[in-house]
Motif scaffolding. Structure first.
Motif, PDB file in Angstrom:
ATOM      1  N   MET A   1       0.842  -1.195   0.000  1.00 54.24           N
ATOM      2  CA  MET A   1       0.000   0.000   0.000  1.00 54.24           C
ATOM      3  C   MET A   1       0.870   1.235   0.000  1.00 54.24           C
ATOM      4  N   CYS A   2       0.545   2.146  -0.847  1.00 47.47           N
ATOM      5  CA  CYS A   2       1.235   3.423  -0.867  1.00 47.47           C
ATOM      6  C   CYS A   2       0.303   4.465  -1.425  1.00 47.47           C
ATOM      7  N   ARG A   3       0.747   5.682  -1.394  1.00 41.77           N
ATOM      8  CA  ARG A   3       0.056   6.753  -2.084  1.00 41.77           C
ATOM      9  C   ARG A   3       1.083   7.431  -2.970  1.00 41.77           C
ATOM     10  N   LEU A   4       0.651   7.879  -4.129  1.00 37.99           N
ATOM     11  CA  LEU A   4       1.594   8.425  -5.100  1.00 37.99           C
ATOM     12  C   LEU A   4       1.389   9.908  -5.275  1.00 37.99           C
ATOM     13  N   GLU A  15      -5.650   3.393  -4.953  1.00 40.95           N
ATOM     14  CA  GLU A  15      -6.362   2.370  -4.203  1.00 40.95           C
ATOM     15  C   GLU A  15      -5.400   1.226  -3.891  1.00 40.95           C
ATOM     16  N   GLY A  16      -5.434   0.737  -2.664  1.00 42.18           N
ATOM     17  CA  GLY A  16      -4.578  -0.372  -2.265  1.00 42.18           C
ATOM     18  C   GLY A  16      -5.297  -1.217  -1.250  1.00 42.18           C
ATOM     19  N   LYS A  17      -4.614  -2.176  -0.728  1.00 44.50           N
ATOM     20  CA  LYS A  17      -5.204  -3.087   0.248  1.00 44.50           C
ATOM     21  C   LYS A  17      -5.580  -2.337   1.516  1.00 44.50           C
ATOM     22  N   PHE A  93      15.154  18.960  -5.038  1.00 49.87           N
ATOM     23  CA  PHE A  93      16.179  18.780  -6.063  1.00 49.87           C
ATOM     24  C   PHE A  93      15.898  17.581  -6.969  1.00 49.87           C
ATOM     25  N   LEU A  94      14.814  16.867  -6.724  1.00 49.59           N
ATOM     26  CA  LEU A  94      14.508  15.721  -7.580  1.00 49.59           C
ATOM     27  C   LEU A  94      14.177  16.197  -8.992  1.00 49.59           C
ATOM     28  N   PRO A  95      14.381  15.344  -9.983  1.00 48.56           N
ATOM     29  CA  PRO A  95      14.134  15.763 -11.366  1.00 48.56           C
ATOM     30  C   PRO A  95      12.690  16.191 -11.582  1.00 48.56           C
ATOM     31  N   GLU A  96      12.499  17.092 -12.537  1.00 46.58           N
ATOM     32  CA  GLU A  96      11.145  17.478 -12.913  1.00 46.58           C
ATOM     33  C   GLU A  96      10.397  16.239 -13.408  1.00 46.58           C
ATOM     34  N   GLY A  97       9.113  16.162 -13.048  1.00 48.43           N
ATOM     35  CA  GLY A  97       8.310  15.017 -13.463  1.00 48.43           C
ATOM     36  C   GLY A  97       8.422  13.819 -12.548  1.00 48.43           C
ATOM     37  N   THR A  98       9.142  13.963 -11.438  1.00 46.68           N
ATOM     38  CA  THR A  98       9.282  12.864 -10.493  1.00 46.68           C
ATOM     39  C   THR A  98       7.983  12.628  -9.741  1.00 46.68           C
ATOM     40  N   SER A  99       7.644  11.362  -9.509  1.00 46.43           N
ATOM     41  CA  SER A  99       6.511  10.997  -8.674  1.00 46.43           C
ATOM     42  C   SER A  99       7.015  10.443  -7.356  1.00 46.43           C
ATOM     43  N   LEU A 100       6.326  10.764  -6.265  1.00 43.42           N
ATOM     44  CA  LEU A 100       6.666  10.250  -4.949  1.00 43.42           C
ATOM     45  C   LEU A 100       5.644   9.203  -4.528  1.00 43.42           C
ATOM     46  N   ALA A 101       6.109   8.003  -4.245  1.00 49.07           N
ATOM     47  CA  ALA A 101       5.261   6.956  -3.693  1.00 49.07           C
ATOM     48  C   ALA A 101       5.499   6.914  -2.191  1.00 49.07           C
ATOM     49  N   TYR A 102       4.496   7.339  -1.405  1.00 54.93           N
ATOM     50  CA  TYR A 102       4.628   7.387   0.048  1.00 54.93           C
ATOM     51  C   TYR A 102       4.420   5.987   0.629  1.00 54.93           C
ATOM     52  N   PHE A 112       2.050  -0.531  -5.500  1.00 56.41           N
ATOM     53  CA  PHE A 112       2.335   0.436  -6.567  1.00 56.41           C
ATOM     54  C   PHE A 112       3.263  -0.134  -7.632  1.00 56.41           C
ATOM     55  N   THR A 113       4.062  -1.144  -7.278  1.00 57.66           N
ATOM     56  CA  THR A 113       4.990  -1.729  -8.252  1.00 57.66           C
ATOM     57  C   THR A 113       4.259  -2.543  -9.322  1.00 57.66           C
ATOM     58  N   ASN A 114       2.980  -2.817  -9.097  1.00 53.99           N
ATOM     59  CA  ASN A 114       2.201  -3.601 -10.067  1.00 53.99           C
ATOM     60  C   ASN A 114       1.282  -2.732 -10.917  1.00 53.99           C
ATOM     61  N   ILE A 115       1.332  -1.420 -10.722  1.00 47.68           N
ATOM     62  CA  ILE A 115       0.473  -0.524 -11.500  1.00 47.68           C
ATOM     63  C   ILE A 115       1.161  -0.179 -12.825  1.00 47.68           C
ATOM     64  N   PRO A 116       0.580  -0.520 -13.947  1.00 51.78           N
ATOM     65  CA  PRO A 116       1.248  -0.355 -15.253  1.00 51.78           C
ATOM     66  C   PRO A 116       1.659   1.075 -15.570  1.00 51.78           C
ATOM     67  N   ASP A 117       0.873   2.066 -15.113  1.00 51.09           N
ATOM     68  CA  ASP A 117       1.135   3.457 -15.501  1.00 51.09           C
ATOM     69  C   ASP A 117       2.267   4.111 -14.721  1.00 51.09           C
ATOM     70  N   ILE A 118       2.805   3.433 -13.714  1.00 53.40           N
ATOM     71  CA  ILE A 118       3.877   4.012 -12.914  1.00 53.40           C
ATOM     72  C   ILE A 118       5.222   3.624 -13.526  1.00 53.40           C
ATOM     73  N   ALA A 119       6.037   4.630 -13.858  1.00 52.80           N
ATOM     74  CA  ALA A 119       7.351   4.398 -14.447  1.00 52.80           C
ATOM     75  C   ALA A 119       8.398   4.371 -13.340  1.00 52.80           C
ATOM     76  N   PRO A 120       9.051   3.244 -13.111  1.00 50.20           N
ATOM     77  CA  PRO A 120      10.064   3.176 -12.044  1.00 50.20           C
ATOM     78  C   PRO A 120      11.139   4.242 -12.163  1.00 50.20           C
ATOM     79  N   LYS A 121      11.563   4.548 -13.379  1.00 48.61           N
ATOM     80  CA  LYS A 121      12.665   5.484 -13.587  1.00 48.61           C
ATOM     81  C   LYS A 121      12.359   6.869 -13.037  1.00 48.61           C
ATOM     82  N   THR A 122      11.088   7.258 -13.017  1.00 52.86           N
ATOM     83  CA  THR A 122      10.715   8.592 -12.554  1.00 52.86           C
ATOM     84  C   THR A 122       9.976   8.555 -11.218  1.00 52.86           C
TER      85      THR A 122
END
Length: 297
Positions: A1-4, A15-17, A93-102, A112-122
């Motif tokens: 479970m996380c929030r992005l 949405e998560g468990k 200082f994180l790159p522009e376009g970075t997402s934070l998974a809390y 969140f690692t199983n959500i297709p739309d989340i790009a690990p690199k960003t």
């Protein structure tokens, strides 16, 4: 479970468990120890003398190029040491376009690692603390899984209780049993603490290291933190990495040593300017950093 949080600014619900933590709510961010009582920008931290502009510039350049981050504070529980404040300031200082998974501490299921739309690199997986003090923190197998996320392309940013870089490495490698290959992906480690006996206490960044990502052929199992900045207690200044280490950093980023030096100098001068007086606050600094990036050659 996380929030992005996309762009490291706007929070969206995932949405998560579990659904006990929503980072869109300032009260919940504070309750889960993701925000401090007195947030400061990096400009304000520099203005207070906790760290100098060149050290912050080095960290900025590495974070902007995808380094993971650990902020370590004393094992002796000292209130107000500033781990959360420091971590939040560095997130600018994180790159522009970075997402934070809390992360949700011991309740985290890493959905969140199983959500297709989340790009690990960003995506940076943000953990309030790796410790066994509270269930809202991560420890044991949950922490170990968290610390191995960079192997899947994600980046991490967290805090720990550790007095020195050696203590951080001991915690990660021995206590939590993170292997050498995964430990080498953990990037920056900043050790901070309180100095002097006066009130209010003075905060200093005792050391900044970058974990060497490449294997030493002579010591294939070794993990080698490279010193980037060390606080000199005698005259309250900071000592910096030698040229060989800076060349290694340039190679890791993928630019020439000359370009690396130019980029550090540009950021140092910018941080010195915005740290004059009491320094720009968080909102002012966010806008200043955005303008700096627009003006990049």
């Amino acid at each position: 479970m996380c929030r992005l949080s996309p762009g490291a600014i706007e929070n969206v619900h995932l949405e998560g468990k579990h659904s006990m933590f929503d980072p869109r709510d300032p009260y919940e961010r504070y309750y889960w120890h993701y925000e401090s009582r007195r947030p400061l920008s990096m400009a304000q931290i520099i203005a207070l003398g906790s760290v100098d502009a060149k050290t912050a510039a080095l960290i900025w350049l590495l974070l902007e190029n995808g380094s993971s981050l650990t902020v370590a504070g004393p094992t002796d529980p000292q209130p107000g040491v500033g781990k959360t404040t420091t971590l939040n300031a560095l997130l600018q200082f994180l790159p522009e376009g970075t997402s934070l998974a809390y992360m949700a501490g011991m309740y985290e299921n890493f959905a969140f690692t199983n959500i297709p739309d989340i790009a690990p690199k960003t995506t940076y997986a943000l953990c309030n603390e790796v410790s066994d003090h509270l269930p809202i923190y991560m420890w044991g197998r949950v922490a170990r899984r968290y610390l191995t996320l960079p192997a899947k392309g994600y980046h991490i940013a967290t805090s720990v209780h550790a007095d020195t870089i050696d203590d951080v490495m001991r915690m990660y490698q021995r206590t939590l049993r993170v292997g050498p290959e995964d430990t080498r992906r953990l990037g920056l480690v900043v050790n901070i603490g309180l100095v002097g006996r006066l009130y209010p206490p003075r905060r200093r960044w005792f050391s900044t290291h970058f974990i060497q990502p490449n294997v030493n052929p002579d010591k294939p199992e070794a993990v080698e933190p490279l010193p980037l900045s060390l606080w000199n207690q005698v005259d309250d200044t900071f000592l910096y990495a030698d040229q060989a280490i800076l060349d290694d950093l340039a190679n890791w980023i993928g630019i020439s040593s000359q370009q690396f030096a130019t980029e550090v100098t540009r950021r140092t001068e910018f941080l010195e300017e915005i740290s004059q007086g009491s320094g720009l606050d968080q909102e002012e600094m966010f806008e200043a950093v955005a303008q700096f990036r627009e003006q990049q050659p």
